[in-house]
Design an enzyme around this catalytic site. Structure first.
Site, mmCIF file in Angstrom:
data_model
loop_
_atom_site.group_PDB
_atom_site.id
_atom_site.type_symbol
_atom_site.label_atom_id
_atom_site.label_comp_id
_atom_site.label_asym_id
_atom_site.label_seq_id
_atom_site.Cartn_x
_atom_site.Cartn_y
_atom_site.Cartn_z
ATOM 1 C CG HIS A 33 64.004 -0.542 116.305
ATOM 2 N ND1 HIS A 33 65.134 -1.125 116.567
ATOM 3 C CD2 HIS A 33 63.924 0.633 116.657
ATOM 4 C CE1 HIS A 33 66.191 -0.264 116.843
ATOM 5 N NE2 HIS A 33 65.396 0.937 116.942
ATOM 6 C CG ASP A 85 66.009 -4.684 115.722
ATOM 7 O OD1 ASP A 85 64.890 -4.148 115.038
ATOM 8 O OD2 ASP A 85 66.680 -3.673 116.234
ATOM 9 N N GLY A 98 69.835 7.519 117.664
ATOM 10 C CA GLY A 98 70.459 7.826 116.445
ATOM 11 C C GLY A 98 71.349 6.940 115.689
ATOM 12 C CG ASN A 99 74.970 5.474 117.413
ATOM 13 O OD1 ASN A 99 74.156 5.088 118.002
ATOM 14 N ND2 ASN A 99 76.129 6.229 118.023
ATOM 15 C CB SER A 100 69.864 2.065 116.964
ATOM 16 O OG SER A 100 69.364 0.917 116.880
ATOM 17 C CG LEU A 102 62.708 -29.945 117.844
ATOM 18 C CD1 LEU A 102 63.303 -31.066 116.788
ATOM 19 C CD2 LEU A 102 63.523 -29.905 119.186
ATOM 20 C CB VAL A 147 59.899 -28.401 121.842
ATOM 21 C CG1 VAL A 147 61.166 -27.649 121.431
ATOM 22 C CG2 VAL A 147 59.612 -28.662 123.158
#
Length: 407
Positions: free
Chosen positions: A148, A181, A261-263, A318, A320
């Site tokens: 992101h 992510d 910030g630290n993501s 699969l 479904v």
């Protein structure tokens, strides 16, 4: 001549008062030898002094040991006692104060954590969605970050901690996986300090967890937050917006703060090993509870390898889209209810239709839609699985080939 044995020697006499009722009537009393009496008196005095000295010493020792031992010990202990250093390299040369394990983790992992932005103006941009962190995973410039952060970016910029080489690097997008992510970017640099991966299967609830980020280069480099591991072996379901297929990921819950910030940065153990990649996106539903989320490094490694090799992640599919059929609402039949069959999927080719209920897959009883995800998550594209479905009062057996989940 008188016999010597019968010679009468002179003796000292003293006058004795005689009273009628005195029992000593008629007895002669001799005066004791004065020298002998004095010697005995002296010995008694010396003995009393010795006894008194010993008693005083014992009493004093008791009082000192029992009454005042704590205060005496404290008075001999430095007020600021230093803890044993982790190693000789962990002593601050300016203050000579021993550093703790968190200092060590920050020093060892910090050089591997970079700032990442998709702002064309570099690290001067102020948009919250434009800045985050990344972790150097290979010394030749490969970096893992959150997708992101770099999504739809025209320009991806990376800044190394401490402004290494004095440069801010432009990065290229190697590939990404929207569901987890995760994204891999690369900068043109060599001999970079790559992080050391740990084993997230060995972590325990209550272990210390250190989140490290470097969101804005030199301005907030090496941002560190500390917490504990709150939960392990927990999974989170992420839905594919295109196909509706849901993928499951193992995550680590921690109360260490993971913000914008630290993501994309590192979640570490006390040994300075990476045990997870922080993700603000995966932890969105936990925000109000004060819990942060990182995708476990064992899970992330499989995704990272695929992205570096193929630029994307392929998963067995699969075909479904459905929910869970409850026994009390389906004539006693419980399983995975099929709402939609994706065209061209193995399920469609096997003749399965909307309204069918999958009750068994690959020899495993199915009681919910989640069971299907658990069964196929470790399978490979092309694997053929026996399948049993319930349709209008009848059971139908077939074989379903897993295809590629094309996003």
């Amino acid at each position: 001549m008188p016999n010597d044995d019968n010679e009468v020697k002179d003796v000292d006499w003293r006058e004795v008062n005689i009273e009628d009722n005195d029992n000593s009537l008629g007895q002669i009393k001799f005066k004791k030898n004065r020298n002998r009496s004095r010697l005995k008196s002296a010995l008694r005095f010396v003995l009393m002094v010795v006894v008194a000295s010993i008693s005083g010493a014992v009493t004093a020792a008791y009082i000192v040991n029992v009454k005042y031992s704590d205060s005496l010990v404290k008075s001999n202990t430095p007020i600021f006692q230093k803890k044993k250093a982790l190693s000789s390299n962990n002593i601050n040369s300016d203050t000579s104060v021993a550093e703790n394990s968190i200092n060590k983790v920050a020093q060892e992992v910090g050089p591997s954590v970079v700032g990442v932005t998709n702002d064309p103006n570099g690290f001067k941009g102020k948009g919250e969605d434009a800045a985050g962190s990344g972790v150097i995973i290979r010394s030749d410039g490969y970096i893992v970050t959150n997708y992101h952060i770099v999504q739809d970016a025209n320009t991806i910029t990376v800044k190394l901690p401490n402004g290494k080489n004095g440069n801010v690097f432009k990065a290229t997008l190697v590939g990404f996986d929207d569901l987890s992510d995760l994204a891999i970017i690369k900068i043109n640099s060599r001999n970079l300090p790559a992080a050391v991966f740990g084993d997230s299967s060995k972590i325990k609830i209550g272990d210390n967890a250190v989140a490290i980020g470097n969101p804005l280069g030199e301005e907030f480099q090496g941002s560190v937050t500390l917490g504990i591991i709150s939960a392990i072996n927990k999974s989170i379901n992420m839905s594919d917006d295109t196909t509706g297929e849901i993928s499951k990921y193992k995550i680590i819950e921690t109360d260490a703060v993971i913000n914008q910030g630290n993501s994309g940065g590192a979640l570490c153990n006390e040994n300075g090993e990476i045990i997870g990649i922080n993700s603000l996106k995966l932890g969105t539903k936990y925000t109000d509870s004060g819990i942060s989320v990182a995708i476990s490094i064992n899970e992330a490694k499989k995704i990272i390898d695929q992205i570096i090799k193929n630029g994307k992640v392929t998963r067995p599919f699969l075909g479904v889209v459905g929910g869970t059929a409850l026994a009390d609402k389906n004539n006693g039949i419980q399983g995975a209810y099929i709402k939609t069959v994706v065209s061209g999927s193995g399920l469609a080719k096997a003749g399965i239709k909307p309204g069918d209920i999958i009750v068994e897959l690959d020899g495993v009883k199915v009681t919910s839609i989640d069971d299907i995800r658990d069964i196929i998550q470790d399978k490979k594209i092309g694997d053929k699985l026996p399948c049993k479905v319930y349709r209008k009062g009848k059971y139908i057996k077939c074989e379903v080939a897993l295809s590629e989940n094309k996003e």
